[in-house]
Design a protein around this motif. Structure first.
Motif, PDB file in Angstrom:
ATOM      1  N   ALA A  35       0.834  -1.207   0.000  1.00  0.00           N
ATOM      2  CA  ALA A  35       0.000   0.000   0.000  1.00  0.00           C
ATOM      3  C   ALA A  35       0.865   1.252   0.000  1.00  0.00           C
ATOM      4  CB  ALA A  35      -0.931  -0.013   1.220  1.00  0.00           C
ATOM      5  N   GLU A  38       2.400   1.765  -3.472  1.00  0.00           N
ATOM      6  CA  GLU A  38       1.425   2.272  -4.440  1.00  0.00           C
ATOM      7  C   GLU A  38       1.184   3.771  -4.244  1.00  0.00           C
ATOM      8  OE1 GLU A  38      -1.970  -0.213  -3.865  1.00  0.00           O
ATOM      9  OE2 GLU A  38      -1.233  -1.776  -5.218  1.00  0.00           O
ATOM     10  N   GLU A  39       0.979   4.171  -3.002  1.00  0.00           N
ATOM     11  CA  GLU A  39       0.706   5.585  -2.721  1.00  0.00           C
ATOM     12  C   GLU A  39       1.951   6.448  -2.950  1.00  0.00           C
ATOM     13  OE1 GLU A  39      -2.200   6.811  -2.228  1.00  0.00           O
ATOM     14  OE2 GLU A  39      -3.207   4.867  -2.109  1.00  0.00           O
ATOM     15  N   ILE A  42       2.263   7.175  -6.584  1.00  0.00           N
ATOM     16  CA  ILE A  42       1.331   8.220  -7.020  1.00  0.00           C
ATOM     17  C   ILE A  42       1.855   9.602  -6.627  1.00  0.00           C
ATOM     18  CG2 ILE A  42      -0.995   9.161  -6.662  1.00  0.00           C
ATOM     19  CD1 ILE A  42      -1.911   6.214  -6.251  1.00  0.00           C
ATOM     20  N   ALA A  43       2.411   9.694  -5.420  1.00  0.00           N
ATOM     21  CA  ALA A  43       2.855  10.987  -4.897  1.00  0.00           C
ATOM     22  C   ALA A  43       4.196  11.436  -5.465  1.00  0.00           C
ATOM     23  CB  ALA A  43       2.942  10.924  -3.371  1.00  0.00           C
ATOM     24  N   HIS A 267       2.770   8.320   6.754  1.00  0.00           N
ATOM     25  CA  HIS A 267       1.419   7.916   6.357  1.00  0.00           C
ATOM     26  C   HIS A 267       0.945   6.617   7.016  1.00  0.00           C
ATOM     27  CE1 HIS A 267       0.940  11.034   3.258  1.00  0.00           C
ATOM     28  NE2 HIS A 267       2.243  10.896   3.083  1.00  0.00           N
ATOM     29  N   GLU A 270      -2.468   6.664   8.610  1.00  0.00           N
ATOM     30  CA  GLU A 270      -3.554   6.712   7.633  1.00  0.00           C
ATOM     31  C   GLU A 270      -3.763   5.372   6.935  1.00  0.00           C
ATOM     32  OE1 GLU A 270      -4.650   9.130   3.486  1.00  0.00           O
ATOM     33  OE2 GLU A 270      -2.810   9.590   4.620  1.00  0.00           O
ATOM     34  N   TYR A 271      -2.667   4.745   6.492  1.00  0.00           N
ATOM     35  CA  TYR A 271      -2.796   3.585   5.608  1.00  0.00           C
ATOM     36  C   TYR A 271      -2.747   2.236   6.312  1.00  0.00           C
ATOM     37  CZ  TYR A 271      -2.144   6.962   1.833  1.00  0.00           C
ATOM     38  OH  TYR A 271      -2.281   8.022   0.982  1.00  0.00           O
TER      39      TYR A 271
END
Length: 306
Positions: A35, A38-39, A42-43, A267, A270-271
């Motif tokens: 996860a 992946e994030e 994107i960032a 993060h 959050e994740y």
């Protein structure tokens, strides 16, 4: 886009070493790191290739301590023998706690009689000299049906943790069970056998609640189901455990590795819950970020800084 690899690093292709982060180790920790990757992809403003293999905690440490990986996912703390291997190969590392797991005991959903097992009963079933082969041998009121056992393979941190928590000694377990370092394989085994009993990370149960039935564990003070609340509070004992990542100090000299680790820590609150695991208090991640910041200052002050 970001490239992810769950079993073979070679299959992920090559790419610039400057923008590649290689990870191996625990299949329990894999969903969290996946996860994050992946994030992060994107960032990130750069094309970053994060490769993630799942050879188990022990297998991951072998590659990591040989200097072949940047990060090792671990569902248990590093062993003394593994630390010695890292030291022998000149691999220094930093340990980061990233989540809490509740190792989950599960049966097939068609099993209507097993709701709770004591630690003693689990030990009776799984100990090396165990001759238990039917459910009625655990409790006489249970049916005279064969038990089919599914558990983590010997390279898995889950294997180490379960055997130490239940049998009191790492590696102490009967040898006639279906073993795998891949928790998904164990989930499929329990789902496909009405007399199955298995154990794996909580996230794999949380993802498959319609395919599995969790079993409460009684450490002597009453039956407790694995839930985010019981795992975080410590009432789910003795099967709650830390999840960690180990990062090579040499790898952290590369900015892409530092950026990925920073993103991971920033993060996690959050994740981590989205993956089915339990995040740590914010102060833990803050302390880890301070450790990372101190390392970055040292790298910046080095004449060879990238």
């Amino acid at each position: 886009m970001i490239a992810l690899c769950a079993s073979s690093l070679a299959a992920c292709g090559s790419g610039s070493a400057s923008y590649t982060v290689s990870v191996d180790g625990s299949s329990t920790v894999y969903p969290i790191t996946e996860a994050m990757a992946e994030e992060f992809g994107i960032a990130s403003t750069e094309k970053v290739n994060v490769t993630i293999a799942t050879s188990g905690t022990g297998g991951g440490f072998k590659a990591f301590c040989a200097g072949e990986r940047d990060i090792s996912n671990a569902s248990r703390p590093i062993k003394e023998s593994e630390q010695e291997l890292c030291e022998k190969n000149g691999v220094e590392f930093v340990e980061f706690n990233i989540a809490i797991d509740g190792l989950t005991v599960a049966v097939n959903p068609s099993n209507a009689f097993v709701e709770c097992l004591t630690v003693g009963e689990l030990e009776q079933i799984w100990r090396p000299e165990s001759t238990v082969s039917n459910w009625s041998e655990v409790r006489p009121e249970w049916p005279n049906e064969p038990i089919k056992l599914y558990g983590a393979g010997t390279n898995s941190g889950t294997f180490d943790y379960f055997t130490e928590a239940i049998m009191g000694r790492v590696g102490a377990i009967r040898d006639d069970f279906a073993a795998s370092e891949d928790d998904n394989v164990l989930v499929q085994g329990v789902e496909g056998d009405r007399n199955a009993l298995g154990f794996f990370g909580y996230a794999y149960y949380a993802e498959n609640t319609s395919r599995l039935k969790s079993v409460a564990v009684d450490p002597g003070t009453g039956c407790v189901q694995p839930t985010p609340e019981s795992i975080q509070s410590g009432t789910y004992t003795p099967l709650a455990r830390p999840l960690l990542i180990y990062v090579s100090r040499k790898s952290m000299e590369r900015s892409v590795v530092r950026d990925f680790v920073r993103f991971y820590l920033e993060h996690s609150l959050e994740y981590v819950p989205e993956t089915g695991y339990i995040s740590l208090p914010a102060a833990v991640y803050t302390k880890h970020l301070e450790t990372l910041a101190q390392f970055e200052l040292a790298v910046a002050a080095s004449p060879a800084a990238p």
